[in-house]
Enzyme design. Sequence first.
Site, short mmCIF file in Angstrom:
data_model
loop_
_atom_site.label_atom_id
_atom_site.label_comp_id
_atom_site.label_asym_id
_atom_site.label_seq_id
_atom_site.Cartn_x
_atom_site.Cartn_y
_atom_site.Cartn_z
CB CYS A 1 -0.47 2.49 4.17
SG CYS A 1 -2.28 2.40 4.20
CB CYS B 1 -0.94 0.01 1.20
SG CYS B 1 -2.04 1.45 1.20
#
Length: 178
Positions: free
Chosen positions: A133, A130
């Site tokens: 993130c 991700c």
Amino acid sequence: MSLESLRARLPEHAKDLKLNLGSLAAEPVLTQQQLAGTFVASAIAARNAEVTRAILAEFGPKLSPEALAAAKAAAAIMGMNNVYYRFTHLVGGDYANLPAKLRMNVMAKPGVEKVDFELWSLAVSAINGCGMCMEAHEKVVLHGGLSKEAVQAAVRIAAVVHAVAGVLDAEDALASAA
């Protein structure tokens, strides 16, 4: 099971992983809590029972009960967040502006220093791929006083633990096919 027995299980073609696993277990850039928690969170995120057992046996005793719970929580919450935020990032549109409506209370009160929890979340986010993130956690970790070398060390641990899990999964699949 220990880290040594895990290393011994790796086949010859994964010799570099074996060497990296050994050297990263003594990574001097991270505190003992940061190192152990990164290994634990990464092992859980790698989703291999043997790797998880060996890493927990090796590094679990080096963590306080609160830190062990926080490392497990980082793997759990990022397992959810990485899917959700990767979706909002990749699909785009209005999804990023909508409230997530997902409980993330542990991020506010992880039970350990915020920077350590964020470092573990970064490592898990690297495993789960991700980008949004990773960027967010890296920013918090650097702002919290950790160096780029500490970030790199955590991601190197995540990369090696994930690769070890993949190799052992493949070896088990090949052995059961024979």
